[in-house]
Design an enzyme around this catalytic site. Sequence first.
Site, PDB file in Angstrom:
ATOM      1  N   TYR A  33       2.969  -8.991   6.894  1.00 24.03           N
ATOM      2  CA  TYR A  33       2.165  -8.776   8.093  1.00 24.03           C
ATOM      3  C   TYR A  33       0.734  -8.463   7.702  1.00 24.03           C
ATOM      4  O   TYR A  33       0.436  -8.210   6.528  1.00 24.03           O
ATOM      5  CB  TYR A  33       2.760  -7.673   8.975  1.00 24.03           C
ATOM      6  CG  TYR A  33       2.587  -6.253   8.463  1.00 24.03           C
ATOM      7  CD1 TYR A  33       3.320  -5.782   7.378  1.00 24.03           C
ATOM      8  CD2 TYR A  33       1.681  -5.382   9.068  1.00 24.03           C
ATOM      9  CE1 TYR A  33       3.162  -4.478   6.926  1.00 24.03           C
ATOM     10  CE2 TYR A  33       1.521  -4.083   8.625  1.00 24.03           C
ATOM     11  CZ  TYR A  33       2.262  -3.633   7.555  1.00 24.03           C
ATOM     12  OH  TYR A  33       2.102  -2.346   7.100  1.00 24.03           O
ATOM     13  N   LYS A 149       2.203  -6.783   1.305  1.00 24.77           N
ATOM     14  CA  LYS A 149       2.248  -6.159   2.634  1.00 24.77           C
ATOM     15  C   LYS A 149       3.460  -6.694   3.401  1.00 24.77           C
ATOM     16  O   LYS A 149       3.338  -7.575   4.261  1.00 24.77           O
ATOM     17  CB  LYS A 149       0.935  -6.429   3.374  1.00 24.77           C
ATOM     18  CG  LYS A 149       0.711  -5.493   4.548  1.00 24.77           C
ATOM     19  CD  LYS A 149      -0.733  -5.552   4.988  1.00 24.77           C
ATOM     20  CE  LYS A 149      -1.000  -4.825   6.286  1.00 24.77           C
ATOM     21  NZ  LYS A 149      -0.782  -3.387   6.231  1.00 24.77           N
ATOM     22  N   GLU A 182      -0.607   6.834  -2.085  1.00 18.35           N
ATOM     23  CA  GLU A 182      -1.306   6.505  -0.836  1.00 18.35           C
ATOM     24  C   GLU A 182      -0.578   7.154   0.319  1.00 18.35           C
ATOM     25  O   GLU A 182       0.428   7.841   0.133  1.00 18.35           O
ATOM     26  CB  GLU A 182      -1.387   4.985  -0.652  1.00 18.35           C
ATOM     27  CG  GLU A 182      -0.034   4.312  -0.575  1.00 18.35           C
ATOM     28  CD  GLU A 182      -0.105   2.791  -0.426  1.00 18.35           C
ATOM     29  OE1 GLU A 182      -1.130   2.270   0.044  1.00 18.35           O
ATOM     30  OE2 GLU A 182       0.901   2.136  -0.767  1.00 18.35           O
ATOM     31  N   LEU A 207      -0.821  -0.384  -1.661  1.00 12.70           N
ATOM     32  CA  LEU A 207      -1.345  -1.546  -0.955  1.00 12.70           C
ATOM     33  C   LEU A 207      -2.838  -1.629  -1.256  1.00 12.70           C
ATOM     34  O   LEU A 207      -3.533  -0.604  -1.243  1.00 12.70           O
ATOM     35  CB  LEU A 207      -1.124  -1.410   0.552  1.00 12.70           C
ATOM     36  CG  LEU A 207      -1.518  -2.683   1.291  1.00 12.70           C
ATOM     37  CD1 LEU A 207      -0.481  -3.773   1.073  1.00 12.70           C
ATOM     38  CD2 LEU A 207      -1.710  -2.434   2.767  1.00 12.70           C
TER      39      LEU A 207
HETATM   40  N1  PMP Z   1      -1.510   1.515   2.498  1.00 16.55           N
HETATM   41  C1  PMP Z   1      -0.498   1.228   3.337  1.00 16.55           C
HETATM   42  C2  PMP Z   1       0.906   1.541   2.922  1.00 16.55           C
HETATM   43  C3  PMP Z   1      -0.763   0.643   4.601  1.00 16.55           C
HETATM   44  O1  PMP Z   1       0.236   0.345   5.441  1.00 16.55           O
HETATM   45  C4  PMP Z   1      -2.108   0.417   4.974  1.00 16.55           C
HETATM   46  C5  PMP Z   1      -2.449  -0.130   6.326  1.00 16.55           C
HETATM   47  N2  PMP Z   1      -1.933  -1.378   6.572  1.00 16.55           N
HETATM   48  C6  PMP Z   1      -3.129   0.718   4.063  1.00 16.55           C
HETATM   49  C7  PMP Z   1      -2.789   1.266   2.828  1.00 16.55           C
HETATM   50  C8  PMP Z   1      -4.569   0.459   4.384  1.00 16.55           C
HETATM   51  O2  PMP Z   1      -4.858  -0.905   4.305  1.00 16.55           O
HETATM   52  P1  PMP Z   1      -6.030  -1.563   5.159  1.00 16.55           P
HETATM   53  O3  PMP Z   1      -7.251  -0.773   4.873  1.00 16.55           O
HETATM   54  O4  PMP Z   1      -6.109  -2.947   4.655  1.00 16.55           O
HETATM   55  O5  PMP Z   1      -5.603  -1.467   6.588  1.00 16.55           O
END
Ligand code: PMP
Length: 282
Positions: A33, A149, A182, A207
């Site tokens: 996603y 993701k 994270e 991620l």
């Molecule tokens: N880590 C995880 C586990 C996430 O789900 C997200 C948000 N999708 C992020 C980091 C942040 O990623 P982004 O800045 O691309 O939204």
Amino acid sequence: MSGVAYVNGAYLPLARAGVSIEDRGFQFADAVYEVWGVRDGRLMDEAGHFARLWRSLKELRIAAPMAQTSLRAVLLETKRRNRVRDGIIYLQISRGAAPRDHGFPNPPVSPSVIVTAKSLDQRKITARMERGVSVITAPDNRWGRCDIKTVGLLPNVLARQTAMEAGAYDCWFVGTGGYVTEGSASNAWIVDKSGALRTAPLSANILHGVTRAAFIALARAHQMRVVEESFTVADVKEAREAFLTSASNAALPVISIDGTPIGDGKPGDIAARLRAAYERAA
Ligand code: PMP
């Protein structure tokens, strides 16, 4: 909820939108996603989210369902039909629907594509930014490819629920060596006691946040010192400030961890400055 979803070529009212119960996203979380933030009608960090999408698909060997220009047109049309000016667009692509069997369908089936879009209450977001949020911590019990993701988010779901039940906003995962990896849906940052911005380096354990990358570039453009180095919970407790980044939250101040206030226990200046620069750059 009212609204319109794109599902495999058609725009449908949400109540009638659906995929097969044999969809592999539903059966196995065999799907990826992406989420684009929308501000003032525009997609934030558009290219970065597309780049990560193609990478996630490639890593899972799911065929690209359409060209980027066509997919972009679907995102924008879904946004338009849902009248979203400030909010998010959600895209999910699964390997498709096939009789349940772990191995990939052979011959391959068409990937399923769904897109939804919703407005987010900007007053609520601003109030949260101004207040800051609390996080708790929990062992990182996720798989070894958190850089992809995928919709396999059960550990993230359970961590968020534990946080909510503890009266906190989110949970920061703590991995090997006691290092924060994270958040459940965000990247974790501190301004350490030397004044440097610190966030975990890119690896398979986090991620690769698109907002994280944008903030690193912005901070460097503003002559701030950024180090991509992991930090422990003890480092967070000694930090000047902390925040989290994500497409839906930009930079959200974190004011306590496991009940210990961070810095002076109030949202920090650096996160606020970076967020303002981010909104301006958009
Ligand atoms: N880590 C995880 C586990 C996430 O789900 C997200 C948000 N999708 C992020 C980091 C942040 O990623 P982004 O800045 O691309 O939204």
